[in-house]
Write a protein that holds these residues in place. Structure first.
Motif, mmCIF file in Angstrom:
data_model
loop_
_atom_site.group_PDB
_atom_site.id
_atom_site.type_symbol
_atom_site.label_atom_id
_atom_site.label_comp_id
_atom_site.label_asym_id
_atom_site.label_seq_id
_atom_site.Cartn_x
_atom_site.Cartn_y
_atom_site.Cartn_z
ATOM 1 N N PRO A 163 0.782 -1.242 0.000
ATOM 2 C CA PRO A 163 0.000 0.000 0.000
ATOM 3 C C PRO A 163 0.813 1.291 0.000
ATOM 4 N N ASP A 164 1.997 1.289 0.607
ATOM 5 C CA ASP A 164 2.754 2.536 0.729
ATOM 6 C C ASP A 164 3.943 2.615 -0.223
ATOM 7 N N TYR A 165 3.968 1.760 -1.255
ATOM 8 C CA TYR A 165 5.133 1.702 -2.146
ATOM 9 C C TYR A 165 4.812 2.258 -3.531
ATOM 10 N N ALA A 166 5.723 3.065 -4.070
ATOM 11 C CA ALA A 166 5.660 3.567 -5.454
ATOM 12 C C ALA A 166 4.346 4.272 -5.770
ATOM 13 N N LEU A 167 3.955 5.168 -4.897
ATOM 14 C CA LEU A 167 2.666 5.839 -5.054
ATOM 15 C C LEU A 167 2.728 6.960 -6.092
ATOM 16 N N ALA A 168 1.583 7.209 -6.740
ATOM 17 C CA ALA A 168 1.450 8.336 -7.662
ATOM 18 C C ALA A 168 1.552 9.645 -6.849
ATOM 19 N N PRO A 169 2.008 10.730 -7.441
ATOM 20 C CA PRO A 169 2.270 10.897 -8.881
ATOM 21 C C PRO A 169 3.685 10.528 -9.322
ATOM 22 N N ASP A 170 4.610 10.296 -8.361
ATOM 23 C CA ASP A 170 6.024 10.126 -8.732
ATOM 24 C C ASP A 170 6.446 8.678 -8.922
ATOM 25 N N VAL A 188 8.818 2.458 -11.327
ATOM 26 C CA VAL A 188 7.653 1.638 -11.005
ATOM 27 C C VAL A 188 6.545 2.505 -10.430
ATOM 28 N N LEU A 189 5.305 2.071 -10.661
ATOM 29 C CA LEU A 189 4.132 2.793 -10.170
ATOM 30 C C LEU A 189 3.132 1.786 -9.622
ATOM 31 N N ASN A 190 2.564 2.103 -8.473
ATOM 32 C CA ASN A 190 1.608 1.227 -7.804
ATOM 33 C C ASN A 190 0.218 1.410 -8.423
ATOM 34 N N SER A 191 -0.225 0.423 -9.200
ATOM 35 C CA SER A 191 -1.496 0.557 -9.924
ATOM 36 C C SER A 191 -2.712 0.476 -9.011
ATOM 37 N N THR A 192 -2.548 -0.101 -7.820
ATOM 38 C CA THR A 192 -3.697 -0.238 -6.928
ATOM 39 C C THR A 192 -3.998 1.037 -6.150
ATOM 40 N N CYS A 194 -3.777 4.306 -7.693
ATOM 41 C CA CYS A 194 -3.872 5.464 -8.582
ATOM 42 C C CYS A 194 -4.903 5.203 -9.670
ATOM 43 N N THR A 195 -5.340 6.263 -10.303
ATOM 44 C CA THR A 195 -6.339 6.165 -11.370
ATOM 45 C C THR A 195 -5.649 5.934 -12.717
ATOM 46 N N ILE A 196 -6.455 5.602 -13.729
ATOM 47 C CA ILE A 196 -5.923 5.461 -15.083
ATOM 48 C C ILE A 196 -5.326 6.794 -15.549
ATOM 49 N N GLY A 197 -5.988 7.894 -15.208
ATOM 50 C CA GLY A 197 -5.478 9.212 -15.572
ATOM 51 C C GLY A 197 -4.109 9.479 -14.967
ATOM 52 N N GLU A 198 -3.921 9.088 -13.705
ATOM 53 C CA GLU A 198 -2.620 9.274 -13.052
ATOM 54 C C GLU A 198 -1.556 8.386 -13.692
ATOM 55 N N GLN A 199 -1.952 7.192 -14.118
ATOM 56 C CA GLN A 199 -1.006 6.312 -14.806
ATOM 57 C C GLN A 199 -0.571 6.928 -16.133
ATOM 58 N N LEU A 200 -1.526 7.458 -16.878
ATOM 59 C CA LEU A 200 -1.219 8.087 -18.165
ATOM 60 C C LEU A 200 -0.289 9.290 -17.981
#
Length: 216
Positions: A163-170, A188-192, A194-200
């Motif tokens: 839960p606390d690893y590789a959080l958006a936005p960075d 790396v980015l934590n997909s669980t 963040c939103t699809i918009g944040e991933q993009l």
């Protein structure tokens, strides 16, 4: 070029013990690619036999499955192997801990937990050891080499993490994809979390040549 792990020794590189293990497995994989079908099958059965015999004696679930075969599992042949009932997803979920070995070899290292995402319903829970991790590292590296990936480029991974690893936005910045070779950075980015918009937005910011993610 291999990544060295001894101070002041850049070439020839001296790998870490774990990386030497990965390279030894990779070497065997590359050699066995060109074996005949019969030789590959012989080696597979030679490995499967002792493995099945181990679970027959240390797993309540597999004992019930394998005893009726009335076969010498340590000298397994293909006909006996084909008589073993296929283990289904439901079987694994219903068996629970009865599926597990009660005497995992100590030299296989830590006992770790893994699970499927549950995207198709009830997740599958499983156990693995450091031996599984060693094979994973070698096969992952084999995949990069097979596809002739540019190891100097940036590699991005979007997947579930703690839960606390590789959080958006960075996300999280790592210096390499693998410790075996000198590579470009890994992000790396934590997909669980963040939103699809944040991933993009993150992809557009990082602009990685390679992205590893999952369909869902």
């Amino acid at each position: 070029m291999l990544q060295g792990h001894k101070s002041s020794v850049d070439w020839p590189a001296i790998p870490s013990a774990a990386d030497a293990e990965t390279l030894a497995l990779l070497c065997q994989f590359q050699e066995s690619e060109w074996w005949s079908e019969d030789k590959i099958l012989d080696c597979q059965l030679r490995q499967l036999g002792p493995l099945l015999a181990h679970f027959q004696h240390t797993s309540p679930y597999f004992k019930d499955r394998l005893d009726p075969l009335d076969a010498d599992l340590r000298n397994l042949d293909f006909d006996a192997f084909r008589r073993i009932p296929i283990l289904t997803r439901t079987d694994i979920q219903e068996a629970g801990d009865a599926l597990l070995s009660t005497a995992i070899p100590k030299d296989h290292g830590r006992l770790l937990h893994t699970a499927s995402s549950g995207s198709t319903g009830r997740p599958v829970n499983a156990r693995k050891t450091d031996i599984n991790q060693a094979f994973h590292r070698a096969l992952n590296l084999r995949n990069h080499l097979w596809h002739k990936h540019d190891l100097s480029a940036k590699f991005a991974t979007i997947r579930g993490y703690a839960p606390d690893y590789a959080l958006a936005p960075d996300g999280k910045y790592l210096s390499s994809w693998t410790s075996v070779y000198k590579t470009g950075p890994s992000v790396v980015l934590n997909s669980t979390r963040c939103t699809i918009g944040e991933q993009l937005h993150w992809i557009m910011k990082e602009r990685p040549p390679y992205i590893l993610s999952y369909p869902h």
